[in-house]
Design a protein around this motif. Structure first.
Motif, mmCIF file in Angstrom:
data_model
loop_
_atom_site.group_PDB
_atom_site.id
_atom_site.type_symbol
_atom_site.label_atom_id
_atom_site.label_comp_id
_atom_site.label_asym_id
_atom_site.label_seq_id
_atom_site.Cartn_x
_atom_site.Cartn_y
_atom_site.Cartn_z
ATOM 1 N N VAL A 65 0.851 -1.181 0.000
ATOM 2 C CA VAL A 65 0.000 0.000 0.000
ATOM 3 C C VAL A 65 0.887 1.231 0.000
ATOM 4 C CG1 VAL A 65 -1.701 1.304 1.306
ATOM 5 C CG2 VAL A 65 -1.826 -1.175 1.245
ATOM 6 N N VAL A 66 0.648 2.123 -0.931
ATOM 7 C CA VAL A 66 1.381 3.377 -0.978
ATOM 8 C C VAL A 66 0.499 4.451 -0.360
ATOM 9 C CG1 VAL A 66 2.426 5.108 -2.470
ATOM 10 C CG2 VAL A 66 2.600 2.681 -3.058
ATOM 11 N N ILE A 67 1.012 5.100 0.661
ATOM 12 C CA ILE A 67 0.264 6.172 1.316
ATOM 13 C C ILE A 67 0.763 7.494 0.763
ATOM 14 C CG2 ILE A 67 -0.268 7.300 3.505
ATOM 15 C CD1 ILE A 67 0.169 4.580 4.846
ATOM 16 N N GLU A 68 -0.105 8.177 0.034
ATOM 17 C CA GLU A 68 0.264 9.463 -0.546
ATOM 18 C C GLU A 68 0.002 10.574 0.454
ATOM 19 O OE1 GLU A 68 -1.561 10.128 -4.335
ATOM 20 O OE2 GLU A 68 -1.354 8.034 -4.887
ATOM 21 N N ALA A 69 0.832 11.604 0.398
ATOM 22 C CA ALA A 69 0.621 12.756 1.274
ATOM 23 C C ALA A 69 -0.692 13.421 0.893
ATOM 24 C CB ALA A 69 1.775 13.745 1.112
ATOM 25 N N GLN A 80 -15.260 9.371 -8.434
ATOM 26 C CA GLN A 80 -13.822 9.265 -8.204
ATOM 27 C C GLN A 80 -13.337 7.879 -8.622
ATOM 28 O OE1 GLN A 80 -12.110 12.139 -7.211
ATOM 29 N NE2 GLN A 80 -14.197 12.846 -7.646
ATOM 30 N N GLU A 81 -12.107 7.811 -9.081
ATOM 31 C CA GLU A 81 -11.568 6.553 -9.587
ATOM 32 C C GLU A 81 -11.062 5.617 -8.498
ATOM 33 O OE1 GLU A 81 -8.731 7.229 -12.687
ATOM 34 O OE2 GLU A 81 -10.071 8.600 -13.750
ATOM 35 N N THR A 82 -10.648 6.180 -7.352
ATOM 36 C CA THR A 82 -10.091 5.347 -6.294
ATOM 37 C C THR A 82 -10.850 5.544 -4.982
ATOM 38 O OG1 THR A 82 -8.497 7.066 -5.718
ATOM 39 C CG2 THR A 82 -7.757 5.385 -7.262
ATOM 40 N N PRO A 83 -10.934 4.496 -4.187
ATOM 41 C CA PRO A 83 -11.549 4.616 -2.866
ATOM 42 C C PRO A 83 -10.712 5.534 -1.976
ATOM 43 C CG PRO A 83 -11.323 2.310 -3.502
ATOM 44 C CD PRO A 83 -10.546 3.117 -4.489
ATOM 45 N N VAL A 97 -6.864 2.741 6.222
ATOM 46 C CA VAL A 97 -5.864 1.691 5.982
ATOM 47 C C VAL A 97 -6.559 0.371 5.670
ATOM 48 C CG1 VAL A 97 -4.061 0.284 7.078
ATOM 49 C CG2 VAL A 97 -4.009 2.787 7.293
ATOM 50 N N ARG A 98 -7.601 0.023 6.427
ATOM 51 C CA ARG A 98 -8.348 -1.212 6.156
ATOM 52 C C ARG A 98 -8.938 -1.182 4.742
ATOM 53 N NH1 ARG A 98 -9.090 -4.570 10.251
ATOM 54 N NH2 ARG A 98 -10.984 -5.511 9.443
ATOM 55 N N LEU A 99 -9.408 -0.018 4.320
ATOM 56 C CA LEU A 99 -9.945 0.134 2.972
ATOM 57 C C LEU A 99 -8.860 -0.123 1.934
ATOM 58 C CD1 LEU A 99 -12.324 1.052 1.137
ATOM 59 C CD2 LEU A 99 -11.470 3.383 1.411
ATOM 60 N N MET A 100 -7.675 0.418 2.154
ATOM 61 C CA MET A 100 -6.581 0.291 1.189
ATOM 62 C C MET A 100 -6.036 -1.135 1.102
ATOM 63 S SD MET A 100 -6.251 3.186 -0.294
ATOM 64 C CE MET A 100 -7.988 3.501 -0.130
ATOM 65 N N ILE A 101 -6.118 -1.910 2.195
ATOM 66 C CA ILE A 101 -5.594 -3.285 2.152
ATOM 67 C C ILE A 101 -6.692 -4.313 1.882
ATOM 68 C CG2 ILE A 101 -3.590 -2.747 3.588
ATOM 69 C CD1 ILE A 101 -5.025 -4.118 5.949
ATOM 70 N N GLY A 102 -7.884 -3.833 1.561
ATOM 71 C CA GLY A 102 -8.971 -4.743 1.197
ATOM 72 C C GLY A 102 -9.672 -5.394 2.374
ATOM 73 N N ARG A 103 -9.591 -4.821 3.548
ATOM 74 C CA ARG A 103 -10.236 -5.392 4.733
ATOM 75 C C ARG A 103 -11.299 -4.468 5.317
ATOM 76 N NH1 ARG A 103 -6.901 -9.841 7.475
ATOM 77 N NH2 ARG A 103 -5.622 -10.403 5.711
#
Length: 183
Positions: free
Chosen positions: A2-6, A78-81, A121-127
């Protein structure tokens, strides 16, 4: 991985009309409303600024309906969650959709009693579970109005030549409207 963007740097908007901020979490399909923040008038300047906010914003029923419907449409495109904010400068006129800024994530986390960073974070890792979010938002939580004021204690940190702006906020004062407690 997971890449966390500023997150984007908050903009300081000074206006005679308060900006509204519709905050939500978008899981790629469903928009979960987190609440609408409204700006407070700065007594020193006599104008509204993004450095002082109130949750929830006090909206007329028709405006609340319009803001919710317009925001959900804009965010669902929007294209991304992620955590998003839709800004309104005038009476229900949609201005911009952007990622929720770090100060607003912290404020909404405190007001809602939900760790939005952990949820993101849970959203980004699919949980992520929308049902768990809805359940957490209704479980024993009483939402109180709150006021956020940015804090700039530059002298305490021996910083000189600093200007007060959203990108230079060092802290914040949050006052619960119903309880009278400061945090």
């Amino acid at each position: 991985m997971v890449v966390i963007e500023a997150t984007q740097i908050p903009k300081n908007v000074v206006s005679s009309i308060p900006t509204l901020e519709f905050n939500s979490l978008f899981d790629g399909q469903v928009v979960y409303q987190l609440g609408v923040i409204g700006e407070l008038k700065d007594q020193g300047v006599g104008k509204y600024q993004t450095l002082a906010k109130r949750y929830p914003a006090h909206l007329e029923s028709d405006l609340a309906t319009k803001v919710t419907a317009t925001s959900e449409r804009a965010i669902s495109q929007q294209e991304t969650p992620g955590l998003y904010q839709v800004l309104y400068q005038a009476e229900g006129v949609h201005e911009d959709v952007s990622p929720l800024t770090a100060p607003d994530i912290a404020f909404m986390t405190k007001v809602l009693g939900m760790n939005l960073t952990a949820i993101w974070v849970r959203l980004m890792i699919g949980r992520f579970s929308g049902q768990a979010l809805v359940k957490a938002s209704h479980e024993g939580t009483t939402y109180h109005g709150a006021i956020y004021r940015a804090h700039f204690p530059y002298a305490d940190y021996h910083l000189t030549n600093q200007k007060s702006a959203p990108a230079t906020v060092i802290g914040a004062q949050i006052e619960r409207a119903n309880k009278g407690s400061k945090q």
